[in-house]
Write a protein that holds these residues in place. Structure first.
Motif, PDB file in Angstrom:
ATOM      1  N   PHE A 240       0.766  -1.164   0.042  1.00 54.38           N
ATOM      2  CA  PHE A 240       0.017  -0.042  -0.012  1.00 54.38           C
ATOM      3  C   PHE A 240       1.004   1.184   0.025  1.00 54.38           C
ATOM      4  N   HIS A 241       0.392   2.282  -0.420  1.00 55.13           N
ATOM      5  CA  HIS A 241       0.840   3.659  -0.496  1.00 55.13           C
ATOM      6  C   HIS A 241      -0.028   4.717   0.070  1.00 55.13           C
ATOM      7  N   PRO A 242       0.314   5.330   1.370  1.00 52.85           N
ATOM      8  CA  PRO A 242       1.223   4.966   2.024  1.00 52.85           C
ATOM      9  C   PRO A 242       1.201   3.387   2.765  1.00 52.85           C
ATOM     10  N   ASN A 243       2.169   3.071   3.162  1.00 51.01           N
ATOM     11  CA  ASN A 243       2.351   1.614   3.677  1.00 51.01           C
ATOM     12  C   ASN A 243       2.100   1.332   5.043  1.00 51.01           C
ATOM     13  N   HIS A 244       1.255   2.264   5.839  1.00 58.41           N
ATOM     14  CA  HIS A 244       0.789   2.268   6.994  1.00 58.41           C
ATOM     15  C   HIS A 244      -0.746   2.610   7.261  1.00 58.41           C
ATOM     16  N   THR A 245      -1.172   2.420   8.501  1.00 60.58           N
ATOM     17  CA  THR A 245      -2.502   2.957   8.754  1.00 60.58           C
ATOM     18  C   THR A 245      -2.448   4.490   8.993  1.00 60.58           C
ATOM     19  N   SER A 246      -3.013   5.214   8.186  1.00 57.46           N
ATOM     20  CA  SER A 246      -3.185   6.843   8.298  1.00 57.46           C
ATOM     21  C   SER A 246      -4.311   7.049   9.291  1.00 57.46           C
ATOM     22  N   ILE A 247      -3.966   8.126  10.173  1.00 53.67           N
ATOM     23  CA  ILE A 247      -4.903   8.602  10.982  1.00 53.67           C
ATOM     24  C   ILE A 247      -4.827  10.116  10.860  1.00 53.67           C
ATOM     25  N   HIS A 248      -6.158  10.757  10.629  1.00 53.62           N
ATOM     26  CA  HIS A 248      -6.146  11.998  10.050  1.00 53.62           C
ATOM     27  C   HIS A 248      -7.085  12.817  10.708  1.00 53.62           C
ATOM     28  N   VAL A 249      -6.879  14.223  11.066  1.00 52.18           N
ATOM     29  CA  VAL A 249      -7.867  15.002  11.466  1.00 52.18           C
ATOM     30  C   VAL A 249      -8.381  15.963  10.561  1.00 52.18           C
ATOM     31  N   GLY A 250      -9.608  16.000   9.967  1.00 49.54           N
ATOM     32  CA  GLY A 250      -9.902  16.882   8.846  1.00 49.54           C
ATOM     33  C   GLY A 250     -10.590  18.212   9.420  1.00 49.54           C
ATOM     34  N   THR A 251     -11.394  18.317  10.297  1.00 43.90           N
ATOM     35  CA  THR A 251     -12.011  19.511  10.777  1.00 43.90           C
ATOM     36  C   THR A 251     -11.952  19.650  12.118  1.00 43.90           C
ATOM     37  N   ILE A 252     -11.886  20.886  12.547  1.00 48.65           N
ATOM     38  CA  ILE A 252     -12.196  21.210  14.008  1.00 48.65           C
ATOM     39  C   ILE A 252     -12.974  22.471  14.205  1.00 48.65           C
ATOM     40  N   LYS A 253     -13.918  22.565  15.178  1.00 50.93           N
ATOM     41  CA  LYS A 253     -14.626  23.624  15.313  1.00 50.93           C
ATOM     42  C   LYS A 253     -14.826  23.671  16.894  1.00 50.93           C
ATOM     43  N   GLY A 254     -14.661  24.877  17.589  1.00 48.46           N
ATOM     44  CA  GLY A 254     -15.103  25.224  19.014  1.00 48.46           C
ATOM     45  C   GLY A 254     -14.655  26.643  19.328  1.00 48.46           C
ATOM     46  N   GLY A 255     -15.270  27.405  20.315  1.00 48.62           N
ATOM     47  CA  GLY A 255     -14.931  28.399  20.927  1.00 48.62           C
ATOM     48  C   GLY A 255     -15.881  29.527  20.324  1.00 48.62           C
ATOM     49  N   SER A 256     -16.056  30.722  21.116  1.00 49.82           N
ATOM     50  CA  SER A 256     -16.702  31.693  20.546  1.00 49.82           C
ATOM     51  C   SER A 256     -16.008  32.989  20.543  1.00 49.82           C
ATOM     52  N   ALA A 257     -14.934  33.226  21.308  1.00 49.85           N
ATOM     53  CA  ALA A 257     -14.136  34.399  21.311  1.00 49.85           C
ATOM     54  C   ALA A 257     -12.637  34.220  21.874  1.00 49.85           C
ATOM     55  N   PHE A 258     -11.611  35.069  21.635  1.00 46.75           N
ATOM     56  CA  PHE A 258     -10.395  34.709  22.169  1.00 46.75           C
ATOM     57  C   PHE A 258     -10.266  34.745  23.796  1.00 46.75           C
ATOM     58  N   ASN A 259     -11.247  35.422  24.287  1.00 49.89           N
ATOM     59  CA  ASN A 259     -11.176  35.582  25.603  1.00 49.89           C
ATOM     60  C   ASN A 259     -12.194  34.992  26.338  1.00 49.89           C
ATOM     61  N   ILE A 260     -12.864  33.887  25.866  1.00 43.30           N
ATOM     62  CA  ILE A 260     -13.805  33.047  26.406  1.00 43.30           C
ATOM     63  C   ILE A 260     -13.228  31.569  26.423  1.00 43.30           C
ATOM     64  N   ILE A 261     -13.372  30.835  27.463  1.00 48.13           N
ATOM     65  CA  ILE A 261     -12.921  29.574  27.664  1.00 48.13           C
ATOM     66  C   ILE A 261     -13.688  28.695  27.171  1.00 48.13           C
ATOM     67  N   ALA A 262     -13.460  28.038  25.937  1.00 47.00           N
ATOM     68  CA  ALA A 262     -14.532  27.137  25.194  1.00 47.00           C
ATOM     69  C   ALA A 262     -15.181  26.149  26.037  1.00 47.00           C
ATOM     70  N   ASN A 263     -16.369  26.037  25.855  1.00 51.09           N
ATOM     71  CA  ASN A 263     -16.944  24.963  26.546  1.00 51.09           C
ATOM     72  C   ASN A 263     -17.409  23.640  25.754  1.00 51.09           C
ATOM     73  N   GLU A 264     -17.129  23.938  24.188  1.00 55.35           N
ATOM     74  CA  GLU A 264     -17.424  22.579  23.485  1.00 55.35           C
ATOM     75  C   GLU A 264     -16.155  23.015  22.291  1.00 55.35           C
ATOM     76  N   CYS A 265     -15.749  21.777  21.790  1.00 56.93           N
ATOM     77  CA  CYS A 265     -14.946  21.711  20.746  1.00 56.93           C
ATOM     78  C   CYS A 265     -15.179  20.155  20.028  1.00 56.93           C
ATOM     79  N   SER A 266     -15.519  20.267  18.741  1.00 57.63           N
ATOM     80  CA  SER A 266     -15.459  18.914  18.022  1.00 57.63           C
ATOM     81  C   SER A 266     -14.782  18.859  16.913  1.00 57.63           C
ATOM     82  N   PHE A 267     -14.136  17.757  16.558  1.00 56.52           N
ATOM     83  CA  PHE A 267     -13.351  17.519  15.508  1.00 56.52           C
ATOM     84  C   PHE A 267     -13.543  16.259  14.751  1.00 56.52           C
ATOM     85  N   ASP A 268     -13.474  16.223  13.442  1.00 57.78           N
ATOM     86  CA  ASP A 268     -13.746  15.018  12.596  1.00 57.78           C
ATOM     87  C   ASP A 268     -12.537  14.447  12.267  1.00 57.78           C
TER      88      ASP A 268
END
Length: 397
Positions: A240-268
């Motif tokens: 196979f090419h690549p010759n290994h199991t690949s693990i990849h994060v494609g999207t990420i979403k979370g937070g509402s402002a730079f000065n607010i600690i985010a209470n939720e974050c999700s990633f695919d």
């Protein structure tokens, strides 16, 4: 590598393939959408030749797979399998109408011409030949839906064939585009959405709250480290090419402002596992790490949690041994002995799991799939027709 020099198909047979492909391409049935329009056309075509078929509906009643048998009800027949759905064309710069088959030179342009309505057209165009042949072993068609959104009906279709017929087919040929080169292996795939549920507050309280983005970042790094650990442990397969199991994060979403600690974050994220790596083992290891983080962070915020949702069931890899009879057969009818593997997921692993040794071999180049101006060369369709003709010959011996 050995090859069989192709002979030109009769003009009538070549024209029949093109006419059928023209009809199939005209159905803009995307993965996830109802598919009765294209399925009804195929069923009407089979009716014209008196070929009895069975339909396999999904739980919503808006989609159906189709399977049929041509030839005697004896063990050892071969399944020809493909999917009826295609991927979207939105945002792609097509030079022609993607749902109107267009001949330019020696190439047929249109969505699905390569992936994989070209193979379906060859199967259907071969019906008269198969009916005329004195088949001693049957040939089956298996046409599925929703392959393009995660091989959603592969298990359903394969199991329907296994459970409906009294006899047992000897193997399956999945006609994904391989330039008619036999493929004996594919990677599996799993797609997940992971969501971290933290607490919200002023960013100055970063040690008193639990920031979901920070925790998600730890999980993402763990996934990358897991992939590297598999490679370091020698979990590689040079087929196979690549010759290994690949693990990849494609999207990420979370937070509402730079000065607010985010209470939720999700990633695919997804992984594409080589046959030697167990999909469930990867999931179990990740969830075990998540459980450690939950236990630790609940000391700060009791409501902390990490949840997961699978976008679709795991698609199993394929690893067909080269001494399987189906491999010897595909070499003979394709005229090629240079077997290889593919990195993309397909329904072959699902047919294999249902008890049908499987290979992947079909017309067209995967490099043309899912892109603007998708095409399949006329020569490839002619080669596929010849392959099915040879299958009919071997099935008559």
């Amino acid at each position: 590598m050995t090859t069989t020099k192709p002979h030109r198909l009769s003009q009538q047979r070549s024209s029949n393939v093109t006419e059928i492909l023209t009809q199939l391409v005209a159905f803009p049935v995307l993965g996830g959408e109802g598919n009765h329009a294209i399925a009804n056309w195929i069923k009407a075509y089979l009716d014209e030749y008196g070929v009895a078929y069975q339909t396999v509906p999904d739980e919503t009643g808006t989609k159906e797979a189709i399977h049929c048998r041509i030839g005697p009800a004896v063990d050892g027949g071969i399944i020809l399998s493909g999917h009826m759905d295609v991927v979207p064309v939105v945002g792609q710069p097509w030079d022609t109408d993607p749902f109107e088959l267009t001949l330019k030179g020696d190439k047929l342009y249109g969505r699905g011409s390569c992936d994989m309505k070209g193979f379906l057209a060859c199967c259907l165009a071969s019906v008269p030949l198969l009916l005329r042949s004195r088949l001693k072993k049957p040939v089956y068609f298996a046409f599925s839906f929703d392959e393009e959104i995660g091989c959603m009906a592969g298990d359903l279709t394969a199991e329907a064939i296994r459970d409906f017929y009294d006899e047992k087919p000897g193997g399956a040929i999945i006609g994904e585009p391989t330039m008619l080169q036999p493929m004996v292996g594919q990677k599996g795939i799993m797609v997940y959405t992971t969501t971290v549920h933290g607490s919200q507050g002023h960013s100055s309280r970063v040690k008193q709250e639990v920031d979901a983005i920070h925790e998600a970042a730890r999980l993402i790094v763990w996934l990358e480290d897991k992939m590297d650990a598999l490679i370091a442990a020698g979990r590689t397969d040079d087929r196979f090419h690549p010759n290994h199991t690949s693990i990849h994060v494609g999207t990420i979403k979370g937070g509402s402002a730079f000065n607010i600690i985010a209470n939720e974050c999700s990633f695919d994220w997804d992984f594409r596992n080589i046959p030697m790596d167990d999909a469930q083992a990867i999931i179990d290891d990740f969830q075990a790490y998540c459980a450690e983080r939950i236990e630790l962070r609940r000391k700060t915020f009791p409501g902390f949690n990490i949840t997961h949702s699978a976008m679709h069931p795991p698609v199993p890899p394929l690893d067909t041994a080269e001494d399987e009879p189906i491999v010897d057969l595909i070499k003979k009818i394709s005229g090629r002995t240079d077997v290889s593997t593919v990195a993309y997921a397909a329904e072959a692993g699902q047919f294999s799991n249902a008890g049908f040794p499987a290979v992947i071999c079909g017309p067209g180049d995967i490099a043309q799939a899912h892109r603007a101006n998708e095409f399949c060369a006329v020569e490839q369709l002619e080669g596929c027709m010849e392959m099915i003709e040879r299958l009919a010959t071997f099935s008559s011996l």
